[in-house]
Design an enzyme around this catalytic site. Structure first.
Site, mmCIF file in Angstrom:
data_model
loop_
_atom_site.group_PDB
_atom_site.id
_atom_site.type_symbol
_atom_site.label_atom_id
_atom_site.label_comp_id
_atom_site.label_asym_id
_atom_site.label_seq_id
_atom_site.Cartn_x
_atom_site.Cartn_y
_atom_site.Cartn_z
ATOM 1 N N ILE A 142 -18.776 27.357 9.742
ATOM 2 C CA ILE A 142 -17.830 26.475 10.419
ATOM 3 C C ILE A 142 -16.785 26.084 9.380
ATOM 4 O O ILE A 142 -17.034 26.139 8.180
ATOM 5 C CB ILE A 142 -18.514 25.226 11.040
ATOM 6 N N ASP A 143 -15.601 25.715 9.840
ATOM 7 C CA ASP A 143 -14.499 25.436 8.928
ATOM 8 C C ASP A 143 -14.799 24.273 7.993
ATOM 9 O O ASP A 143 -15.621 23.403 8.307
ATOM 10 C CB ASP A 143 -13.225 25.124 9.726
ATOM 11 N N LYS A 144 -14.094 24.246 6.884
ATOM 12 C CA LYS A 144 -14.282 23.202 5.865
ATOM 13 C C LYS A 144 -14.255 21.798 6.466
ATOM 14 O O LYS A 144 -15.130 20.982 6.191
ATOM 15 C CB LYS A 144 -13.191 23.336 4.806
ATOM 16 N N ARG A 243 -9.864 25.480 17.855
ATOM 17 C CA ARG A 243 -8.597 24.923 17.382
ATOM 18 C C ARG A 243 -7.404 25.677 17.973
ATOM 19 O O ARG A 243 -6.420 25.068 18.418
ATOM 20 C CB ARG A 243 -8.568 24.957 15.854
#
Length: 307
Positions: A142-144, A243
Protein backbone atom coordinates in the site's frame (compact mmCIF):
# COMPACT_ATOMS: atom_id res chain seq x y z
CA UNK A 1 23.82 7.93 -17.01
CA UNK A 2 23.96 4.14 -17.23
CA UNK A 3 21.29 1.98 -15.57
CA UNK A 4 18.94 4.87 -14.91
CA UNK A 5 15.31 5.86 -15.30
CA UNK A 6 14.35 9.20 -16.81
CA UNK A 7 11.03 10.79 -15.87
CA UNK A 8 9.37 13.86 -17.35
CA UNK A 9 6.37 15.82 -16.14
CA UNK A 10 4.77 19.24 -16.41
CA UNK A 11 4.36 21.42 -13.32
CA UNK A 12 0.67 21.78 -12.49
CA UNK A 13 -0.94 25.06 -11.49
CA UNK A 14 -1.39 23.83 -7.90
CA UNK A 15 2.41 23.67 -7.52
CA UNK A 16 3.00 27.28 -8.63
CA UNK A 17 5.94 28.81 -6.67
CA UNK A 18 6.64 25.58 -4.77
CA UNK A 19 10.20 24.42 -4.15
CA UNK A 20 11.66 22.11 -6.79
CA UNK A 21 12.67 19.44 -4.25
CA UNK A 22 9.18 19.46 -2.71
CA UNK A 23 7.45 19.04 -6.08
CA UNK A 24 9.76 16.14 -6.97
CA UNK A 25 9.23 14.44 -3.62
CA UNK A 26 5.45 14.61 -4.06
CA UNK A 27 5.71 12.98 -7.47
CA UNK A 28 8.22 10.36 -6.32
CA UNK A 29 6.53 9.55 -3.04
CA UNK A 30 8.66 6.49 -2.27
CA UNK A 31 11.92 8.38 -2.76
CA UNK A 32 13.25 10.38 0.17
CA UNK A 33 13.43 14.16 -0.13
CA UNK A 34 17.05 14.04 1.02
CA UNK A 35 17.96 11.76 -1.89
CA UNK A 36 16.07 13.99 -4.34
CA UNK A 37 18.08 16.97 -3.08
CA UNK A 38 21.28 15.03 -3.78
CA UNK A 39 20.08 14.24 -7.30
CA UNK A 40 19.42 17.95 -7.90
CA UNK A 41 22.84 18.95 -6.56
CA UNK A 42 24.40 16.20 -8.67
CA UNK A 43 23.04 17.67 -11.90
CA UNK A 44 20.37 15.03 -12.52
CA UNK A 45 17.42 17.44 -12.79
CA UNK A 46 16.53 19.74 -15.67
CA UNK A 47 13.88 22.46 -15.82
CA UNK A 48 12.82 23.41 -19.36
CA UNK A 49 15.91 21.62 -20.66
CA UNK A 50 18.41 23.41 -18.40
CA UNK A 51 20.20 21.68 -15.52
CA UNK A 52 19.24 23.10 -12.13
CA UNK A 53 21.58 22.62 -9.17
CA UNK A 54 19.66 24.41 -6.41
CA UNK A 55 17.07 22.42 -4.46
CA UNK A 56 15.11 25.50 -3.31
CA UNK A 57 14.42 26.91 -6.79
CA UNK A 58 10.75 27.87 -7.13
CA UNK A 59 8.92 26.24 -10.01
CA UNK A 60 6.34 27.81 -12.29
CA UNK A 61 3.17 26.29 -13.71
CA UNK A 62 3.77 24.80 -17.14
CA UNK A 63 7.50 24.17 -16.72
CA UNK A 64 8.83 20.84 -18.01
CA UNK A 65 10.86 18.95 -15.42
CA UNK A 66 13.12 16.00 -16.19
CA UNK A 67 14.78 13.86 -13.53
CA UNK A 68 17.18 10.99 -14.04
CA UNK A 69 17.30 8.37 -11.28
CA UNK A 70 19.73 5.45 -10.96
CA UNK A 71 18.03 2.06 -10.79
CA UNK A 72 17.65 0.46 -7.38
CA UNK A 73 20.62 -1.67 -6.46
CA UNK A 74 20.29 -5.20 -5.17
CA UNK A 75 22.15 -4.70 -1.93
CA UNK A 76 22.05 -5.91 1.64
CA UNK A 77 19.08 -4.38 3.44
CA UNK A 78 19.65 -3.97 7.16
CA UNK A 79 17.25 -5.18 9.83
CA UNK A 80 16.05 -2.32 12.04
CA UNK A 81 14.40 -2.40 15.45
CA UNK A 82 11.24 -0.56 14.40
CA UNK A 83 8.00 -1.31 16.29
CA UNK A 84 5.45 -3.36 14.35
CA UNK A 85 1.69 -3.42 14.93
CA UNK A 86 1.13 -7.15 14.41
CA UNK A 87 -2.51 -8.11 13.93
CA UNK A 88 -1.96 -11.85 13.40
CA UNK A 89 0.98 -14.22 13.01
CA UNK A 90 1.59 -17.93 12.50
CA UNK A 91 4.28 -20.07 10.85
CA UNK A 92 3.29 -19.01 7.33
CA UNK A 93 1.92 -15.48 7.35
CA UNK A 94 2.09 -12.27 9.32
CA UNK A 95 -0.60 -9.59 9.12
CA UNK A 96 0.54 -6.08 10.03
CA UNK A 97 -1.09 -2.67 10.41
CA UNK A 98 1.20 -0.23 8.59
CA UNK A 99 1.22 3.37 9.84
CA UNK A 100 0.83 6.33 7.53
CA UNK A 101 4.20 7.64 6.41
CA UNK A 102 5.99 4.27 6.32
CA UNK A 103 7.24 2.96 2.98
CA UNK A 104 6.56 -0.75 2.47
CA UNK A 105 9.85 -1.79 0.87
CA UNK A 106 13.21 -0.12 0.17
CA UNK A 107 13.45 1.97 -2.98
CA UNK A 108 16.09 4.17 -4.50
CA UNK A 109 17.25 6.72 -1.93
CA UNK A 110 15.09 5.15 0.75
CA UNK A 111 16.79 2.03 2.08
CA UNK A 112 15.99 2.46 5.77
CA UNK A 113 12.92 2.92 7.96
CA UNK A 114 10.69 0.74 5.77
CA UNK A 115 8.31 -2.04 6.71
CA UNK A 116 10.81 -4.53 5.26
CA UNK A 117 13.58 -3.25 7.56
CA UNK A 118 11.24 -3.76 10.53
CA UNK A 119 10.11 -7.21 9.34
CA UNK A 120 13.70 -8.39 8.91
CA UNK A 121 14.41 -7.51 12.55
CA UNK A 122 11.24 -9.15 13.81
CA UNK A 123 11.31 -12.25 11.61
CA UNK A 124 15.08 -12.72 11.12
CA UNK A 125 15.34 -15.08 8.11
CA UNK A 126 11.70 -16.22 8.21
CA UNK A 127 10.47 -14.35 5.12
CA UNK A 128 9.79 -15.62 1.62
CA UNK A 129 12.54 -15.08 -0.95
CA UNK A 130 10.44 -14.83 -4.12
CA UNK A 131 10.74 -11.04 -4.45
CA UNK A 132 14.47 -10.92 -3.68
CA UNK A 133 16.46 -8.99 -1.09
CA UNK A 134 14.67 -5.67 -1.65
CA UNK A 135 11.19 -7.05 -0.92
CA UNK A 136 11.45 -10.22 1.19
CA UNK A 137 8.00 -11.50 2.15
CA UNK A 138 6.18 -8.68 0.38
CA UNK A 139 3.17 -10.02 -1.52
CA UNK A 140 1.34 -6.72 -2.04
CA UNK A 141 1.86 -3.14 -0.95
CA UNK A 142 0.00 0.00 0.00
CA UNK A 143 1.23 3.53 -0.64
CA UNK A 144 3.52 5.33 1.80
CA UNK A 145 0.79 7.68 3.07
CA UNK A 146 -1.97 5.07 3.05
CA UNK A 147 -2.36 3.43 6.44
CA UNK A 148 -3.67 -0.02 7.17
CA UNK A 149 -3.45 -3.73 6.84
CA UNK A 150 -1.41 -6.02 4.63
CA UNK A 151 -0.25 -9.64 4.72
CA UNK A 152 3.36 -10.78 4.48
CA UNK A 153 4.53 -14.28 3.51
CA UNK A 154 7.00 -16.13 5.72
CA UNK A 155 7.84 -18.76 3.13
CA UNK A 156 7.64 -19.30 -0.62
CA UNK A 157 4.64 -21.65 -0.43
CA UNK A 158 2.63 -19.01 1.42
CA UNK A 159 3.84 -16.33 -0.99
CA UNK A 160 2.72 -18.28 -4.04
CA UNK A 161 -0.69 -19.01 -2.51
CA UNK A 162 -1.33 -15.39 -1.57
CA UNK A 163 -0.08 -14.09 -4.93
CA UNK A 164 -2.52 -16.41 -6.72
CA UNK A 165 -5.40 -14.90 -4.75
CA UNK A 166 -4.28 -11.39 -5.69
CA UNK A 167 -4.09 -12.43 -9.32
CA UNK A 168 -7.58 -13.94 -9.42
CA UNK A 169 -9.04 -11.05 -7.37
CA UNK A 170 -10.35 -13.33 -4.62
CA UNK A 171 -8.64 -11.48 -1.76
CA UNK A 172 -10.93 -9.15 0.21
CA UNK A 173 -9.56 -5.60 0.41
CA UNK A 174 -11.73 -2.84 1.86
CA UNK A 175 -10.59 0.75 2.33
CA UNK A 176 -12.05 3.83 4.04
CA UNK A 177 -11.48 7.24 2.45
CA UNK A 178 -12.52 10.83 3.01
CA UNK A 179 -13.17 12.46 -0.35
CA UNK A 180 -14.21 15.85 -1.65
CA UNK A 181 -17.73 16.74 -2.72
CA UNK A 182 -21.09 15.10 -2.14
CA UNK A 183 -22.64 12.11 -3.94
CA UNK A 184 -26.14 11.86 -5.36
CA UNK A 185 -25.99 8.06 -5.09
CA UNK A 186 -25.44 5.83 -2.04
CA UNK A 187 -23.18 3.33 -3.77
CA UNK A 188 -21.65 2.63 -7.14
CA UNK A 189 -18.91 1.03 -9.22
CA UNK A 190 -16.06 2.69 -11.10
CA UNK A 191 -14.95 0.49 -13.98
CA UNK A 192 -12.21 2.41 -15.80
CA UNK A 193 -8.80 1.21 -17.07
CA UNK A 194 -5.70 2.68 -15.43
CA UNK A 195 -2.27 3.24 -16.92
CA UNK A 196 0.69 5.60 -16.82
CA UNK A 197 -0.17 9.23 -17.49
CA UNK A 198 1.40 9.99 -20.90
CA UNK A 199 1.98 13.60 -19.79
CA UNK A 200 3.59 12.59 -16.49
CA UNK A 201 5.13 9.12 -16.30
CA UNK A 202 5.28 9.27 -12.49
CA UNK A 203 1.50 9.47 -12.22
CA UNK A 204 -1.34 7.17 -13.21
CA UNK A 205 -4.57 8.09 -14.92
CA UNK A 206 -7.72 6.66 -16.47
CA UNK A 207 -6.73 5.89 -20.04
CA UNK A 208 -7.47 3.32 -22.76
CA UNK A 209 -3.81 3.37 -23.85
CA UNK A 210 -1.35 0.81 -22.41
CA UNK A 211 -3.64 0.31 -19.43
CA UNK A 212 -5.11 -2.49 -17.31
CA UNK A 213 -8.73 -2.94 -16.33
CA UNK A 214 -9.52 -1.55 -12.89
CA UNK A 215 -12.72 -1.89 -10.88
CA UNK A 216 -13.55 -0.15 -7.59
CA UNK A 217 -16.86 -0.59 -5.73
CA UNK A 218 -17.81 2.17 -3.29
CA UNK A 219 -20.58 3.00 -0.85
CA UNK A 220 -21.32 6.07 1.24
CA UNK A 221 -20.69 5.81 4.99
CA UNK A 222 -21.28 9.41 6.11
CA UNK A 223 -21.93 12.77 4.45
CA UNK A 224 -20.38 16.09 5.55
CA UNK A 225 -21.62 18.53 2.90
CA UNK A 226 -18.54 19.19 0.78
CA UNK A 227 -16.83 16.05 2.09
CA UNK A 228 -17.95 12.42 2.10
CA UNK A 229 -16.69 9.39 4.01
CA UNK A 230 -16.76 6.34 1.76
CA UNK A 231 -15.86 2.67 1.83
CA UNK A 232 -14.15 1.19 -1.23
CA UNK A 233 -13.79 -2.48 -2.10
CA UNK A 234 -11.14 -3.36 -4.63
CA UNK A 235 -12.03 -5.86 -7.32
CA UNK A 236 -8.65 -5.28 -8.97
CA UNK A 237 -5.49 -3.89 -7.42
CA UNK A 238 -3.76 -1.40 -9.68
CA UNK A 239 -1.19 1.13 -8.48
CA UNK A 240 -2.95 4.16 -6.94
CA UNK A 241 -6.28 2.64 -8.04
CA UNK A 242 -8.63 4.24 -5.50
CA UNK A 243 -6.82 7.57 -5.68
CA UNK A 244 -7.00 7.68 -9.49
CA UNK A 245 -10.57 6.37 -9.71
CA UNK A 246 -11.93 8.86 -7.17
CA UNK A 247 -10.21 11.76 -8.91
CA UNK A 248 -11.72 10.59 -12.22
CA UNK A 249 -15.24 11.04 -10.84
CA UNK A 250 -14.52 14.43 -9.21
CA UNK A 251 -14.10 13.03 -5.71
CA UNK A 252 -10.34 13.28 -5.03
CA UNK A 253 -9.18 12.00 -1.67
CA UNK A 254 -8.59 14.66 0.98
CA UNK A 255 -4.87 15.30 1.53
CA UNK A 256 -3.71 13.46 -1.60
CA UNK A 257 -0.55 15.33 -2.68
CA UNK A 258 -0.57 13.92 -6.23
CA UNK A 259 -4.22 13.54 -7.24
CA UNK A 260 -5.91 15.86 -4.75
CA UNK A 261 -6.67 19.59 -4.56
CA UNK A 262 -5.38 22.43 -2.37
CA UNK A 263 -8.28 22.21 0.08
CA UNK A 264 -6.89 19.40 2.25
CA UNK A 265 -8.11 20.28 5.80
CA UNK A 266 -4.47 20.78 6.78
CA UNK A 267 -3.68 17.11 6.18
CA UNK A 268 -0.44 15.94 4.61
CA UNK A 269 -0.91 12.68 2.75
CA UNK A 270 -4.19 11.12 1.67
CA UNK A 271 -6.88 10.10 4.17
CA UNK A 272 -7.04 6.55 2.86
CA UNK A 273 -7.02 3.55 5.19
CA UNK A 274 -6.83 -0.15 4.30
CA UNK A 275 -9.16 -1.27 7.06
CA UNK A 276 -10.10 -4.85 6.18
CA UNK A 277 -8.17 -7.70 4.56
CA UNK A 278 -9.47 -11.22 3.96
CA UNK A 279 -7.80 -14.22 2.33
CA UNK A 280 -7.75 -18.00 2.29
CA UNK A 281 -4.81 -19.16 4.40
CA UNK A 282 -2.31 -20.52 1.85
CA UNK A 283 -1.52 -23.60 3.95
CA UNK A 284 -4.57 -24.42 6.11
CA UNK A 285 -7.16 -23.43 3.48
CA UNK A 286 -9.18 -21.52 6.09
CA UNK A 287 -10.70 -18.16 5.15
CA UNK A 288 -9.39 -15.45 7.48
CA UNK A 289 -10.44 -11.81 7.72
CA UNK A 290 -8.89 -9.01 9.76
CA UNK A 291 -9.87 -5.41 10.43
CA UNK A 292 -8.03 -2.50 12.02
CA UNK A 293 -9.51 0.82 13.24
CA UNK A 294 -8.92 4.19 11.62
CA UNK A 295 -5.69 5.91 12.71
CA UNK A 296 -5.95 8.73 15.24
CA UNK A 297 -5.38 11.51 12.68
CA UNK A 298 -8.19 10.24 10.44
CA UNK A 299 -10.57 9.95 13.41
CA UNK A 300 -9.74 13.48 14.58
CA UNK A 301 -10.64 14.93 11.18
CA UNK A 302 -13.98 13.11 11.20
CA UNK A 303 -14.80 14.36 14.71
CA UNK A 304 -14.03 17.92 13.64
CA UNK A 305 -16.34 17.59 10.62
CA UNK A 306 -19.13 16.18 12.78
CA UNK A 307 -18.96 19.23 15.02
Amino acid sequence: MENSNRYNFTVEESFESARLDLVLSLHLEETSRNYIQKLIEGGNVKVNGKTVLKKNVKVTSGQEIEIEIPEARELDIEAEDIPLDIVYEDNDVIVVNKPKGMVVHPAVGNYTGTLVNALMFHEKDNLSSINGVIRPGIVHRIDKDTSGILVVAKNDIAHEGLSAQLKDHSMTRVYTALVHNGFSEDEGTIDKPIGRDPKDRMRYTVTPVNSKNAVTHFRIIERFGQYTLIQCRLETGRTHQIRVHMKSVNHPIVGDPVYGIKDNLGIKGQLLHAGTLGFVHPVSGEYMEFSVPLPEEFSRVLEKLRK
